[in-house]
Design an enzyme around this catalytic site. Sequence first.
Site, PDB file in Angstrom:
ATOM      1  N   GLU A 147       0.851  -1.187   0.000  1.00 49.28           N
ATOM      2  CA  GLU A 147       0.000   0.000   0.000  1.00 49.28           C
ATOM      3  C   GLU A 147       0.888   1.238   0.000  1.00 49.28           C
ATOM      4  O   GLU A 147       2.053   1.181   0.362  1.00 49.28           O
ATOM      5  CB  GLU A 147      -0.918   0.014   1.222  1.00 49.28           C
ATOM      6  CG  GLU A 147      -0.262  -0.273   2.544  1.00 49.28           C
ATOM      7  CD  GLU A 147       0.553   0.905   3.097  1.00 49.28           C
ATOM      8  OE1 GLU A 147       1.614   0.632   3.692  1.00 49.28           O
ATOM      9  OE2 GLU A 147       0.174   2.058   2.922  1.00 49.28           O
ATOM     10  N   CYS A 256       6.895   4.833   8.539  1.00 47.36           N
ATOM     11  CA  CYS A 256       7.277   4.151   7.298  1.00 47.36           C
ATOM     12  C   CYS A 256       8.596   4.601   6.689  1.00 47.36           C
ATOM     13  O   CYS A 256       9.503   3.772   6.541  1.00 47.36           O
ATOM     14  CB  CYS A 256       6.143   4.287   6.288  1.00 47.36           C
ATOM     15  SG  CYS A 256       4.716   3.312   6.777  1.00 47.36           S
TER      16      CYS A 256
HETATM   17  C1  UDX Z   1       1.380  -1.749   9.013  1.00 44.25           C
HETATM   18  C2  UDX Z   1       2.882  -1.855   8.874  1.00 44.25           C
HETATM   19  O1  UDX Z   1       3.467  -1.234  10.037  1.00 44.25           O
HETATM   20  C3  UDX Z   1       3.345  -1.136   7.657  1.00 44.25           C
HETATM   21  O2  UDX Z   1       4.748  -1.390   7.479  1.00 44.25           O
HETATM   22  C4  UDX Z   1       2.638  -1.683   6.468  1.00 44.25           C
HETATM   23  O3  UDX Z   1       3.012  -0.892   5.336  1.00 44.25           O
HETATM   24  C5  UDX Z   1       1.131  -1.660   6.665  1.00 44.25           C
HETATM   25  O4  UDX Z   1       0.736  -2.273   7.895  1.00 44.25           O
HETATM   26  P1  UDX Z   1       0.124   0.075  10.327  1.00 44.25           P
HETATM   27  O5  UDX Z   1      -1.277  -0.089   9.911  1.00 44.25           O
HETATM   28  O6  UDX Z   1       0.605   1.404  10.779  1.00 44.25           O
HETATM   29  O7  UDX Z   1       1.086  -0.371   9.181  1.00 44.25           O
HETATM   30  O8  UDX Z   1       0.385  -1.010  11.499  1.00 44.25           O
HETATM   31  P2  UDX Z   1      -0.021  -0.855  13.011  1.00 44.25           P
HETATM   32  O9  UDX Z   1      -0.667   0.468  13.251  1.00 44.25           O
HETATM   33  O10 UDX Z   1       1.191  -1.267  13.748  1.00 44.25           O
HETATM   34  O11 UDX Z   1      -1.184  -1.960  13.204  1.00 44.25           O
HETATM   35  C6  UDX Z   1      -0.915  -3.326  13.068  1.00 44.25           C
HETATM   36  C7  UDX Z   1      -2.113  -4.053  13.711  1.00 44.25           C
HETATM   37  O12 UDX Z   1      -1.924  -5.466  13.587  1.00 44.25           O
HETATM   38  C8  UDX Z   1      -2.271  -3.767  15.207  1.00 44.25           C
HETATM   39  O13 UDX Z   1      -3.587  -3.332  15.434  1.00 44.25           O
HETATM   40  C9  UDX Z   1      -2.029  -5.131  15.883  1.00 44.25           C
HETATM   41  O14 UDX Z   1      -2.837  -5.317  17.027  1.00 44.25           O
HETATM   42  C10 UDX Z   1      -2.437  -6.088  14.776  1.00 44.25           C
HETATM   43  N1  UDX Z   1      -1.900  -7.443  14.874  1.00 44.25           N
HETATM   44  C11 UDX Z   1      -0.588  -7.625  15.147  1.00 44.25           C
HETATM   45  C12 UDX Z   1      -2.758  -8.531  14.654  1.00 44.25           C
HETATM   46  O15 UDX Z   1      -3.936  -8.356  14.426  1.00 44.25           O
HETATM   47  N2  UDX Z   1      -2.253  -9.800  14.719  1.00 44.25           N
HETATM   48  C13 UDX Z   1      -0.943 -10.024  15.001  1.00 44.25           C
HETATM   49  O16 UDX Z   1      -0.542 -11.192  15.072  1.00 44.25           O
HETATM   50  C14 UDX Z   1      -0.082  -8.917  15.226  1.00 44.25           C
HETATM   51  C1  UDX Z   2       4.694   7.716   3.555  1.00 47.78           C
HETATM   52  C2  UDX Z   2       4.523   7.601   2.042  1.00 47.78           C
HETATM   53  O1  UDX Z   2       4.202   8.890   1.509  1.00 47.78           O
HETATM   54  C3  UDX Z   2       3.371   6.629   1.746  1.00 47.78           C
HETATM   55  O2  UDX Z   2       3.248   6.472   0.342  1.00 47.78           O
HETATM   56  C4  UDX Z   2       3.679   5.273   2.408  1.00 47.78           C
HETATM   57  O3  UDX Z   2       2.630   4.357   2.202  1.00 47.78           O
HETATM   58  C5  UDX Z   2       3.869   5.453   3.886  1.00 47.78           C
HETATM   59  O4  UDX Z   2       4.908   6.418   4.156  1.00 47.78           O
HETATM   60  P1  UDX Z   2       3.521   8.987   5.528  1.00 47.78           P
HETATM   61  O5  UDX Z   2       4.692   8.488   6.292  1.00 47.78           O
HETATM   62  O6  UDX Z   2       2.155   8.813   6.071  1.00 47.78           O
HETATM   63  O7  UDX Z   2       3.504   8.279   4.066  1.00 47.78           O
HETATM   64  O8  UDX Z   2       3.700  10.561   5.319  1.00 47.78           O
HETATM   65  P2  UDX Z   2       4.418  11.491   4.219  1.00 47.78           P
HETATM   66  O9  UDX Z   2       3.423  12.483   3.790  1.00 47.78           O
HETATM   67  O10 UDX Z   2       5.129  10.686   3.205  1.00 47.78           O
HETATM   68  O11 UDX Z   2       5.520  12.267   5.121  1.00 47.78           O
HETATM   69  C6  UDX Z   2       6.559  11.495   5.665  1.00 47.78           C
HETATM   70  C7  UDX Z   2       7.490  12.446   6.409  1.00 47.78           C
HETATM   71  O12 UDX Z   2       8.174  13.287   5.466  1.00 47.78           O
HETATM   72  C8  UDX Z   2       6.771  13.374   7.381  1.00 47.78           C
HETATM   73  O13 UDX Z   2       7.550  13.501   8.557  1.00 47.78           O
HETATM   74  C9  UDX Z   2       6.737  14.710   6.627  1.00 47.78           C
HETATM   75  O14 UDX Z   2       6.746  15.813   7.515  1.00 47.78           O
HETATM   76  C10 UDX Z   2       8.035  14.647   5.840  1.00 47.78           C
HETATM   77  N1  UDX Z   2       8.032  15.449   4.613  1.00 47.78           N
HETATM   78  C11 UDX Z   2       7.147  15.141   3.621  1.00 47.78           C
HETATM   79  C12 UDX Z   2       8.951  16.484   4.477  1.00 47.78           C
HETATM   80  O15 UDX Z   2       9.740  16.748   5.387  1.00 47.78           O
HETATM   81  N2  UDX Z   2       8.975  17.208   3.318  1.00 47.78           N
HETATM   82  C13 UDX Z   2       8.111  16.937   2.297  1.00 47.78           C
HETATM   83  O16 UDX Z   2       8.158  17.635   1.271  1.00 47.78           O
HETATM   84  C14 UDX Z   2       7.167  15.890   2.448  1.00 47.78           C
END
Ligand code: UDX
Ligand code: UDX
Length: 442
Positions: A147, A256
């Site tokens: 994603e 990320c």
């Molecule tokens: C996650 C990954 O961190 C990211 O690298 C990937 O791109 C998309 O999925 P995120 O949605 O931010 O991103 O994860 P997080 O907020 O950590 O949530 C993960 C969920 O999985 C938690 O709610 C946790 O409780 C759950 N989980 C974890 C399960 O349901 N089963 C498990 O065995 C372990």
């Molecule tokens: C990022 C990627 O954009 C997304 O495609 C992926 O799925 C997950 O990681 P996210 O981390 O939610 O998304 O935020 P993003 O808007 O990418 O910003 C990431 C970091 O870069 C933030 O700390 C933001 O403040 C910083 N940033 C972003 C800058 O410092 N300058 C910029 O021009 C853009």
Amino acid sequence: MRIEIIGAGYVGVVTAATLSSWGHRVTLLDINSERIEQLSRGSVHFYEPDLEPILQQQLAEGALDCRLFPHGLIDQAQIAMICVGTPGNMKGHTDLSQLEAALQGIATRSAPEVIAIKSTVPVGTGRKIMGDLARRNCDSMVVANPEFLREGSALYDSFHPDRVVIGVDQPKAAAMMQELYNRLQAPLVITCPEEAELIKYASNAFLATKISFINELSRFCSNWDIDINVIARGIGLDHRVGTHFLQAGSGFGGSCLPKDLKSLIGQAATLGEGAVLLRAVQQVNESQRGWIVQQVEQILGNLAGKTLAAWGLSFKAGTDDLRDSPAIDLISLLIDKGAQVTAYDPKVAGSSGLPAGLVMADNPETAVVSADLLVLLTEWPELINMDWQQVGKLMSGSVVLDTRNCLDPEIIIKAGLIYRGIGRAMQQGIPITYQQVKKGLG
Ligand code: UDX
Ligand code: UDX
């Protein structure tokens, strides 16, 4: 289609809301029972604009339900999507324990036709999982489906992706994924699993590279007393460069970009590759925080005993996520130097995950009372649009350090305050920006 989504985090909840609104029948599962309880009531445990209303609508229409993992798994789901966390561990490798636990549950209780891995996993993980499942006599087909959602605009990105990447080596699985996303106009990029897995890392590493590039140039601009925002516009209008991700500031944070960059560097090392450029991107990012603290020291001198106000804690506006937030790193560095910091963030309340010694204010005005300097750390609109005259009256000092270059210097200066940005021109104390130049052109 009948879908089950494992992992109700930022990605899982947004994906469940989106797919169910397209008419698929979705069950969202998580091991965290409180989280499932809360979601079943239509309440989301993190801040993401517009997510709760669509979740509530899908729950009410019966298109979506939330259950405990693994007990709630569906027998014979068509597609099981895995969205569990894949954090980095201390050695910089990717911790796949959540993924393994999810697969264990699915393989023994659900045996879906397709298992789609949405979590970010090292290149080759999907192929390894195929072997593991075969050894368990589980004939589910495995697909890599990374994603690209940005926190703060995750729903928009989910409904309007630039592309959908599907890493697959069985035509039937490809056809099922095509059906899953048939509501989208976006191009479907069909690859082998390894290519899809690398596209995710490469995408985030490239975005990180753009940010470290502009941050490195912001330091040159600071020395030459010229405006990095003008440079960003001048290069960004070249369609080969593009205007996005050229905003200089305190660097990239979040759950990320830092994690995925570090993981890709680690994966390259296992190939015997030095990843020189990616390491430099990481180094520029990490040193940006220290460079900003130096700017504060240049303005205030020794920080011991100084009173600082910090506006914004989350890693960017539009989210309450503190994971790898540059704001948190900066505040920790300032407190380590003896400053007394009071902070305010519109969406981050409470104290978990905050630096020891940080004082939290209930509103932005309280945070700036008697402050020697105000440092703006997250570009929340409500902070940008503050009554700056009033802010000036409340502060004891007069400098506003804008670490996201999101303020209009003229407004700050008109309020009787001194504006400092990251690589913003300060000729004659008045920043020269391209808006003023354009105005001058009539
Ligand atoms: C996650 C990954 O961190 C990211 O690298 C990937 O791109 C998309 O999925 P995120 O949605 O931010 O991103 O994860 P997080 O907020 O950590 O949530 C993960 C969920 O999985 C938690 O709610 C946790 O409780 C759950 N989980 C974890 C399960 O349901 N089963 C498990 O065995 C372990
Ligand atoms: C990022 C990627 O954009 C997304 O495609 C992926 O799925 C997950 O990681 P996210 O981390 O939610 O998304 O935020 P993003 O808007 O990418 O910003 C990431 C970091 O870069 C933030 O700390 C933001 O403040 C910083 N940033 C972003 C800058 O410092 N300058 C910029 O021009 C853009």
